[in-house]
Write an enzyme that holds these catalytic residues in place. Structure first.
Site, mmCIF file in Angstrom:
data_model
loop_
_atom_site.group_PDB
_atom_site.id
_atom_site.type_symbol
_atom_site.label_atom_id
_atom_site.label_comp_id
_atom_site.label_asym_id
_atom_site.label_seq_id
_atom_site.Cartn_x
_atom_site.Cartn_y
_atom_site.Cartn_z
ATOM 1 N N HIS A 232 -4.138 -3.488 -2.248
ATOM 2 C CA HIS A 232 -3.119 -3.832 -2.034
ATOM 3 C C HIS A 232 -3.284 -5.711 -2.638
ATOM 4 O O HIS A 232 -2.533 -6.201 -3.143
ATOM 5 C CB HIS A 232 -2.893 -4.618 -0.305
ATOM 6 C CG HIS A 232 -2.740 -3.091 0.527
ATOM 7 N ND1 HIS A 232 -3.435 -3.368 1.328
ATOM 8 C CD2 HIS A 232 -1.299 -2.844 -0.099
ATOM 9 C CE1 HIS A 232 -3.155 -2.019 2.062
ATOM 10 N NE2 HIS A 232 -1.938 -1.656 1.008
ATOM 11 N N SER B 46 -5.422 2.013 3.841
ATOM 12 C CA SER B 46 -5.863 1.466 4.925
ATOM 13 C C SER B 46 -6.078 2.183 6.025
ATOM 14 O O SER B 46 -7.326 1.652 6.325
ATOM 15 C CB SER B 46 -4.012 0.902 5.572
ATOM 16 O OG SER B 46 -4.346 -0.396 4.642
ATOM 17 N N LYS C 1 1.372 3.485 16.883
ATOM 18 C CA LYS C 1 0.131 3.475 17.578
ATOM 19 C C LYS C 1 -0.685 3.522 17.242
ATOM 20 O O LYS C 1 -1.723 3.560 17.701
ATOM 21 C CB LYS C 1 0.665 5.198 19.279
ATOM 22 C CG LYS C 1 1.823 5.378 20.188
ATOM 23 C CD LYS C 1 1.629 6.242 20.487
ATOM 24 C CE LYS C 1 2.496 6.989 20.941
ATOM 25 N NZ LYS C 1 3.809 8.263 20.608
ATOM 26 N N ARG D 187 -0.952 4.897 -5.894
ATOM 27 C CA ARG D 187 -2.509 5.863 -6.460
ATOM 28 C C ARG D 187 -2.610 7.084 -6.859
ATOM 29 O O ARG D 187 -1.673 7.934 -7.533
ATOM 30 C CB ARG D 187 -3.316 6.155 -5.532
ATOM 31 C CG ARG D 187 -3.454 4.553 -4.477
ATOM 32 C CD ARG D 187 -3.798 4.153 -3.414
ATOM 33 N NE ARG D 187 -2.815 4.719 -2.628
ATOM 34 C CZ ARG D 187 -2.616 4.333 -1.310
ATOM 35 N NH1 ARG D 187 -3.655 3.912 -0.382
ATOM 36 N NH2 ARG D 187 -1.092 4.605 -0.575
#
Ligand code: ADP
Length: 161
Positions: A17, A128, A41, A90
């Site tokens: 990022h 991430s 969640k 990517r």
């Protein structure tokens, strides 16, 4: 004045990022990094923690603002009077989704251009979700994220225990 919005989840922000932010900040006069407030969640960091993490990691850049948004990205980009939306690409896996989003966003607003920056070789498999997985399982994630992000992720992990 050319303004770009770089939206994402940034849960947590990674070196991939940061690389996109640094490169975009050289292409545009101003970048708004916008953290999406989508309820998930599996989220590790709170929205404010993600924003702090990006803020701390981009202090060396003079033309980067941090914000958050909810709802349709294109509405937010319009409201900010952005010229472009920046996304990173990517390995092939990102392409289909990003292509679809760019097509839909152009139908919603023809004036806002989607701009894609290719990942760096070193970060092409960095996400991430990989960082969350390594960190949650007790692995060393410090070389995958900007230095200021490390304590913020550690705090979130402690909270989970
Ligand atoms: P989202 O849930 O919106 O995909 P992410 O935080 O996962 O949010 O990613 C935000 C943007 O950053 C996406 O365009 C994604 O493709 C890009 N990105 C994520 N990791 C990398 C990386 N390692 N190199 C280049 N771009 C990346």
């Amino acid at each position: 004045m050319k303004l770009a919005v770089y939206p994402g989840s940034f849960d947590p922000p990674t070196l991939g990022h940061l690389d996109v932010i640094e490169r975009a900040s050289r292409l545009f006069d101003e970048i708004i990094v916008a953290v999406g407030r989508n309820v998930s969640k599996v989220a590790l960091l709170e929205t404010e923690e993600r924003m702090d993490a990006i803020r701390e990691s981009t202090r060396h850049l003079g033309n980067v603002r941090i914000d958050s948004f909810a709802g349709l990205l294109i509405d937010y980009a319009k409201q900010m009077k952005a010229d472009a939306v920046v996304r990173g690409l990517r390995a092939t896996s990102d392409f289909d989704y990003e292509f679809q989003m760019a097509m839909v966003n152009r139908r919603l607003d023809t004036d806002i251009e989607s701009v894609f920056l290719m990942t760096r070789w070193d970060y092409s498999y960095l996400s991430s979700s990989i960082v969350r997985e390594v960190a949650t399982l007790g692995g060393d994630f410090a070389n995958l994220v900007p230095t200021p992000v490390v304590p913020i992720v550690r705090k979130a992990l402690d909270r989970r225990r």
